[in-house]
Design a protein around this motif. Structure first.
Motif, PDB file in Angstrom:
ATOM      1  N   ILE A  96      35.106  14.051  34.691  1.00 37.55           N
ATOM      2  CA  ILE A  96      35.004  15.479  34.256  1.00 37.55           C
ATOM      3  C   ILE A  96      34.359  15.427  32.893  1.00 37.55           C
ATOM      4  N   LYS A  97      33.524  16.421  32.640  1.00 36.78           N
ATOM      5  CA  LYS A  97      32.865  16.734  31.353  1.00 36.78           C
ATOM      6  C   LYS A  97      33.048  18.133  31.054  1.00 36.78           C
ATOM      7  N   VAL A  98      33.425  18.438  29.569  1.00 44.00           N
ATOM      8  CA  VAL A  98      33.655  19.674  29.257  1.00 44.00           C
ATOM      9  C   VAL A  98      32.359  19.932  28.378  1.00 44.00           C
ATOM     10  N   LEU A  99      31.221  20.717  28.578  1.00 45.87           N
ATOM     11  CA  LEU A  99      30.156  20.923  27.610  1.00 45.87           C
ATOM     12  C   LEU A  99      30.810  21.707  26.534  1.00 45.87           C
ATOM     13  N   ASP A 100      30.285  21.006  25.372  1.00 45.13           N
ATOM     14  CA  ASP A 100      30.688  20.885  24.047  1.00 45.13           C
ATOM     15  C   ASP A 100      29.878  22.346  23.554  1.00 45.13           C
ATOM     16  N   LEU A 101      30.619  23.320  23.687  1.00 46.16           N
ATOM     17  CA  LEU A 101      30.213  24.553  23.010  1.00 46.16           C
ATOM     18  C   LEU A 101      31.367  24.992  22.191  1.00 46.16           C
ATOM     19  N   PRO A 102      31.467  24.784  20.916  1.00 46.29           N
ATOM     20  CA  PRO A 102      32.639  25.072  20.051  1.00 46.29           C
ATOM     21  C   PRO A 102      32.590  26.300  19.594  1.00 46.29           C
ATOM     22  N   THR A 103      31.447  27.039  19.636  1.00 44.84           N
ATOM     23  CA  THR A 103      31.345  28.580  18.975  1.00 44.84           C
ATOM     24  C   THR A 103      31.162  29.360  20.070  1.00 44.84           C
ATOM     25  N   ASN A 104      29.952  29.312  21.225  1.00 47.78           N
ATOM     26  CA  ASN A 104      29.784  30.157  22.387  1.00 47.78           C
ATOM     27  C   ASN A 104      28.412  29.811  22.905  1.00 47.78           C
ATOM     28  N   LEU A 105      28.083  30.194  23.888  1.00 45.28           N
ATOM     29  CA  LEU A 105      26.754  29.900  24.801  1.00 45.28           C
ATOM     30  C   LEU A 105      25.658  30.377  24.051  1.00 45.28           C
ATOM     31  N   ASN A 113      25.431  27.715  20.968  1.00 48.29           N
ATOM     32  CA  ASN A 113      25.457  26.317  21.154  1.00 48.29           C
ATOM     33  C   ASN A 113      24.463  25.874  21.981  1.00 48.29           C
ATOM     34  N   TRP A 114      23.941  26.917  22.762  1.00 45.12           N
ATOM     35  CA  TRP A 114      22.890  26.590  23.899  1.00 45.12           C
ATOM     36  C   TRP A 114      21.644  27.303  23.845  1.00 45.12           C
ATOM     37  N   ILE A 115      21.797  28.872  23.975  1.00 39.08           N
ATOM     38  CA  ILE A 115      20.720  29.529  23.938  1.00 39.08           C
ATOM     39  C   ILE A 115      19.828  29.586  22.896  1.00 39.08           C
ATOM     40  N   SER A 116      20.462  29.868  21.564  1.00 42.01           N
ATOM     41  CA  SER A 116      19.664  29.829  20.474  1.00 42.01           C
ATOM     42  C   SER A 116      18.930  28.503  19.975  1.00 42.01           C
ATOM     43  N   ARG A 117      19.355  27.479  20.776  1.00 41.99           N
ATOM     44  CA  ARG A 117      18.544  26.152  20.717  1.00 41.99           C
ATOM     45  C   ARG A 117      17.628  25.708  21.792  1.00 41.99           C
ATOM     46  N   GLY A 118      17.224  26.771  22.538  1.00 45.42           N
ATOM     47  CA  GLY A 118      15.990  26.908  23.385  1.00 45.42           C
ATOM     48  C   GLY A 118      16.447  25.911  24.664  1.00 45.42           C
ATOM     49  N   TYR A 119      17.687  25.742  24.989  1.00 38.26           N
ATOM     50  CA  TYR A 119      17.952  25.023  26.260  1.00 38.26           C
ATOM     51  C   TYR A 119      17.799  26.067  27.361  1.00 38.26           C
ATOM     52  N   PRO A 120      17.707  25.371  28.662  1.00 36.06           N
ATOM     53  CA  PRO A 120      17.401  26.528  29.792  1.00 36.06           C
ATOM     54  C   PRO A 120      18.596  27.316  30.052  1.00 36.06           C
ATOM     55  N   ILE A 121      18.095  28.594  30.381  1.00 38.10           N
ATOM     56  CA  ILE A 121      19.164  29.440  31.186  1.00 38.10           C
ATOM     57  C   ILE A 121      18.235  30.148  32.640  1.00 38.10           C
ATOM     58  N   ALA A 122      19.317  29.884  33.737  1.00 37.57           N
ATOM     59  CA  ALA A 122      18.879  30.343  35.002  1.00 37.57           C
ATOM     60  C   ALA A 122      18.199  31.709  35.053  1.00 37.57           C
ATOM     61  N   LYS A 123      17.242  31.790  35.730  1.00 39.43           N
ATOM     62  CA  LYS A 123      16.378  33.012  36.033  1.00 39.43           C
ATOM     63  C   LYS A 123      17.471  33.906  36.616  1.00 39.43           C
ATOM     64  N   LYS A 124      17.598  35.251  36.246  1.00 37.42           N
ATOM     65  CA  LYS A 124      18.140  36.201  36.904  1.00 37.42           C
ATOM     66  C   LYS A 124      17.626  36.716  38.264  1.00 37.42           C
ATOM     67  N   GLN A 125      18.362  36.777  39.269  1.00 37.87           N
ATOM     68  CA  GLN A 125      17.927  37.403  40.733  1.00 37.87           C
ATOM     69  C   GLN A 125      17.838  38.748  40.438  1.00 37.87           C
ATOM     70  N   THR A 126      16.788  39.138  41.157  1.00 39.87           N
ATOM     71  CA  THR A 126      16.587  40.780  41.164  1.00 39.87           C
ATOM     72  C   THR A 126      16.536  41.268  42.563  1.00 39.87           C
ATOM     73  N   ASN A 127      17.363  42.193  42.805  1.00 38.43           N
ATOM     74  CA  ASN A 127      17.425  42.952  44.169  1.00 38.43           C
ATOM     75  C   ASN A 127      16.342  43.744  44.368  1.00 38.43           C
ATOM     76  N   LYS A 128      15.927  43.444  45.688  1.00 33.86           N
ATOM     77  CA  LYS A 128      14.492  44.255  46.139  1.00 33.86           C
ATOM     78  C   LYS A 128      15.089  45.118  47.289  1.00 33.86           C
ATOM     79  N   PRO A 169      25.355  19.494  24.151  1.00 32.40           N
ATOM     80  CA  PRO A 169      24.338  20.149  25.147  1.00 32.40           C
ATOM     81  C   PRO A 169      22.995  19.656  25.119  1.00 32.40           C
ATOM     82  N   SER A 170      22.410  19.037  24.402  1.00 29.91           N
ATOM     83  CA  SER A 170      21.285  18.501  24.345  1.00 29.91           C
ATOM     84  C   SER A 170      21.218  17.282  25.474  1.00 29.91           C
ATOM     85  N   VAL A 171      22.279  16.803  25.916  1.00 32.07           N
ATOM     86  CA  VAL A 171      22.289  15.681  27.118  1.00 32.07           C
ATOM     87  C   VAL A 171      22.336  16.500  28.261  1.00 32.07           C
ATOM     88  N   LEU A 172      23.007  17.507  28.366  1.00 31.79           N
ATOM     89  CA  LEU A 172      23.082  18.118  29.696  1.00 31.79           C
ATOM     90  C   LEU A 172      21.666  19.060  29.749  1.00 31.79           C
TER      91      LEU A 172
END
Length: 161
Positions: A134-143, A146-161, A48-51
């Motif tokens: 092909i690369k598989v993101l190494d998320l052995p437990t879950n997103l 292995n990703w969010i709790s480490r502070g890695y970026p998540i896409a901002k959600k789109q809001t419908n106006k 995850p740190s590399v991606l």
């Protein structure tokens, strides 16, 4: 300060390019876990740190595919859970437009690898279609773990106006 940042950025690009081009020195056999046989090799797992570093660099040289029912990473194409045939069809259609030599990172993160119904079918579809990086993101437990709790970026959600 700018000089140190430039050197750091160049080093990051070097490490990422190596991670996509090198072969595992441990084994060339597919990764095996007790009672589970994975089709990917250990060298095809991407930390995850590399991606996260690659995403933060702003380069768009790789395709990141969300093949699960989880949050999107910045720049990821949302396919949806490929265990659903409609989403597998979406994946197949997308693959017809991607160059076979383009680096592709797939991830799900809905649950541990040992239970994930999406990673293996997506990986096998990419392999069957001749993709070579092909690369598989190494998320052995879950997103979340292995990703969010480490502070890695998540896409901002789109809001419908």
């Amino acid at each position: 300060m700018k000089h140190i940042f430039s050197i750091s950025l160049i080093s990051l690009f070097f490490l990422i390019s190596i991670s996509f081009q090198t072969k595992a020195q441990i084994s060339n056999q597919p990764l095996k876990m007790p009672e589970i046989g994975y089709p990917w090799k250990k060298s095809e797992l991407l930390e995850p740190s590399v991606l996260a570093g690659f995403i933060q660099s702003g380069k768009e040289e790789i395709a990141i595919l969300n093949i699960g029912a989880v949050e999107d990473l910045p720049g990821a194409l949302h396919i949806g859970a490929v265990s659903d045939e409609r989403n597998m069809t979406k994946l197949r259609q997308l693959l017809t437009n991607l160059p076979k030599h383009k680096p592709v990172v797939i991830y799900c993160g809905c649950c541990p690898f040992t239970k994930c119904p999406n990673i293996q079918p997506a990986y096998q579809e990419l392999s069957k279609n001749g993709f070579t990086q092909i690369k598989v993101l190494d998320l052995p437990t879950n997103l979340q773990t292995n990703w969010i709790s480490r502070g890695y970026p998540i896409a901002k959600k789109q809001t419908n106006k």
